[in-house]
Design an enzyme around this catalytic site. Structure first.
Site, mmCIF file in Angstrom:
data_model
loop_
_atom_site.group_PDB
_atom_site.id
_atom_site.type_symbol
_atom_site.label_atom_id
_atom_site.label_comp_id
_atom_site.label_asym_id
_atom_site.label_seq_id
_atom_site.Cartn_x
_atom_site.Cartn_y
_atom_site.Cartn_z
ATOM 1 N N ASN A 87 0.873 -1.182 0.000
ATOM 2 C CA ASN A 87 0.000 0.000 0.000
ATOM 3 C C ASN A 87 0.908 1.229 0.000
ATOM 4 O O ASN A 87 1.479 1.582 1.025
ATOM 5 C CB ASN A 87 -0.891 -0.038 1.256
ATOM 6 C CG ASN A 87 -1.689 1.235 1.434
ATOM 7 O OD1 ASN A 87 -1.797 2.051 0.514
ATOM 8 N ND2 ASN A 87 -2.260 1.413 2.622
ATOM 9 N N LYS A 147 0.175 4.330 -0.424
ATOM 10 C CA LYS A 147 -0.425 5.560 0.128
ATOM 11 C C LYS A 147 -0.126 6.744 -0.785
ATOM 12 O O LYS A 147 -0.077 6.580 -2.007
ATOM 13 C CB LYS A 147 0.061 5.779 1.569
ATOM 14 C CG LYS A 147 -0.102 4.509 2.419
ATOM 15 C CD LYS A 147 0.117 4.709 3.892
ATOM 16 C CE LYS A 147 -0.113 3.390 4.614
ATOM 17 N NZ LYS A 147 -0.017 3.526 6.072
ATOM 18 N N HIS A 155 -9.490 1.537 4.458
ATOM 19 C CA HIS A 155 -8.233 1.715 5.198
ATOM 20 C C HIS A 155 -8.458 2.696 6.351
ATOM 21 O O HIS A 155 -9.209 3.658 6.221
ATOM 22 C CB HIS A 155 -7.134 2.228 4.261
ATOM 23 C CG HIS A 155 -5.786 2.182 4.908
ATOM 24 N ND1 HIS A 155 -5.365 3.167 5.765
ATOM 25 C CD2 HIS A 155 -4.795 1.260 4.858
ATOM 26 C CE1 HIS A 155 -4.151 2.845 6.209
ATOM 27 N NE2 HIS A 155 -3.792 1.694 5.675
ATOM 28 N N GLU A 166 -6.779 5.051 7.469
ATOM 29 C CA GLU A 166 -6.502 6.465 7.157
ATOM 30 C C GLU A 166 -7.695 7.099 6.454
ATOM 31 O O GLU A 166 -7.994 8.283 6.659
ATOM 32 C CB GLU A 166 -5.213 6.578 6.337
ATOM 33 C CG GLU A 166 -3.988 6.343 7.222
ATOM 34 C CD GLU A 166 -2.797 5.727 6.520
ATOM 35 O OE1 GLU A 166 -2.736 5.740 5.272
ATOM 36 O OE2 GLU A 166 -1.918 5.195 7.228
ATOM 37 N N GLU A 215 -5.687 -4.641 10.481
ATOM 38 C CA GLU A 215 -4.651 -3.637 10.725
ATOM 39 C C GLU A 215 -4.995 -2.835 11.976
ATOM 40 O O GLU A 215 -5.743 -1.845 11.898
ATOM 41 C CB GLU A 215 -4.566 -2.670 9.534
ATOM 42 C CG GLU A 215 -4.204 -3.325 8.231
ATOM 43 C CD GLU A 215 -3.593 -2.308 7.269
ATOM 44 O OE1 GLU A 215 -2.462 -2.522 6.832
ATOM 45 O OE2 GLU A 215 -4.240 -1.279 6.995
ATOM 46 N N GLY A 255 2.381 2.329 10.767
ATOM 47 C CA GLY A 255 3.358 3.406 10.625
ATOM 48 C C GLY A 255 4.060 3.787 11.916
ATOM 49 O O GLY A 255 4.700 4.832 11.997
ATOM 50 N N SER A 258 3.232 -1.970 10.393
ATOM 51 C CA SER A 258 4.671 -2.030 10.671
ATOM 52 C C SER A 258 5.299 -3.379 10.326
ATOM 53 O O SER A 258 6.230 -3.822 11.008
ATOM 54 C CB SER A 258 4.957 -1.648 12.130
ATOM 55 O OG SER A 258 4.553 -0.307 12.377
#
Ligand code: PGA
Length: 253
Positions: free
Chosen positions: A10, A12, A95, A97, A167, A173, A214
């Site tokens: 991904n 991003k 996702h 985000e 996730e 991250g 991560s």
């Protein structure tokens, strides 16, 4: 039948089309050596066409990072499933985000999942609890609700084509991955069991469920050794060809 491991990158909001082309060109020789693992890259929309031409004769799959649920119309700035289906096999949906910064809800994720399936795209559906939910013991409830809502209205045929990525938001991250054992337990007791309740055992057994948060070349293998984890959704470490290739290699059975 055994589930084929899937490693998805991904990207991003990273890489111009030119940079994306270069990165995938660097990945191709190493990825070509790895058999028995499905490899997927998800660059930004603007790089999809360039990357799709580059990987045409490889076994690398292409995915987008989001889409809108309507096919066409007055929705300025949006991209639809039929537009993506010309280039992509997959689309990441829900996702964290997008949920946190762009107003994605369980309901909009569900509309997108249905639209993706209707146009032959495989939805890679992201679920996961945030730090507070984790610390207050709500992970199972939150994740099971997200899975349930995302899959509303699917038939067995559609449900058997999806991929789910677990996730935990606090692991994305941060360099602080979840432990492989905890992920395995949550996937078995919460995600597969929710899918089982909705669509039965055969679907629950065949649906691929990835871990994301991560993942890097040093910790990847410990996730892939777990019985319920069928691969990874990789953010940061997918932006470097060496680290992405190493993670794909770690998934080789
Ligand atoms: P990360 O991102 O690997 O950089 O933690 C994973 C993701 O957001 O899909």
């Amino acid at each position: 039948m055994a589930r084929i491991p899937l490693i998805a990158g991904n990207w991003k909001l990273n890489k111009t089309a030119t940079e994306a082309y270069k990165l995938v060109a660097e990945m191709i020789p190493g990825l070509r050596m790895v058999k028995g693992v499905e490899k997927l890259v998800c660059p930004p929309f603007t790089a999809l066409m360039a990357v799709s031409r580059l990987i045409k004769d490889t076994d690398i799959r292409l995915g987008a990072q989001d889409m809108y649920w309507e096919d066409k119309g007055a929705f300025t700035g949006e991209i639809s499933a039929p537009m993506l289906a010309e280039f992509c096999q997959y689309v990441i949906l829900g996702h964290s985000e997008r949920r946190a910064y762009f107003g994605e809800t369980n309901e909009t994720v569900n509309r997108k999942v249905n639209a993706a399936l209707a146009h032959g795209l495989i939805p890679l559906i992201c679920v996961g609890e945030n730090l507070e939910e984790n610390e207050t013991g709500q992970a199972a409830g939150v994740v099971s609700h997200q899975v349930h809502e995302a899959l509303t209205g699917l038939d067995i045929q559609g449900a058997s084509r999806i991929v789910i990525a677990y996730e935990p938001v606090w692991a994305i991250g941060t360099g602080r991955a979840a432990t492989a054992e905890a992920v395995n337990t949550l996937i078995r007791n919460v995600i597969r069991s929710t899918v089982n309740g909705l669509f039965g055992e055969a679907v629950a057994h065949s649906v691929r469920i990835l871990y994301g948060g991560s993942v890097n070349p040093d910790n990847a293998a410990q996730f892939f050794r777990q019985s319920e984890i069928d691969g990874a959704l990789v953010g940061g470490a997918s932006l470097n060809h060496r680290s992405f290739i190493e993670i794909v290699e770690a998934a080789q059975v």
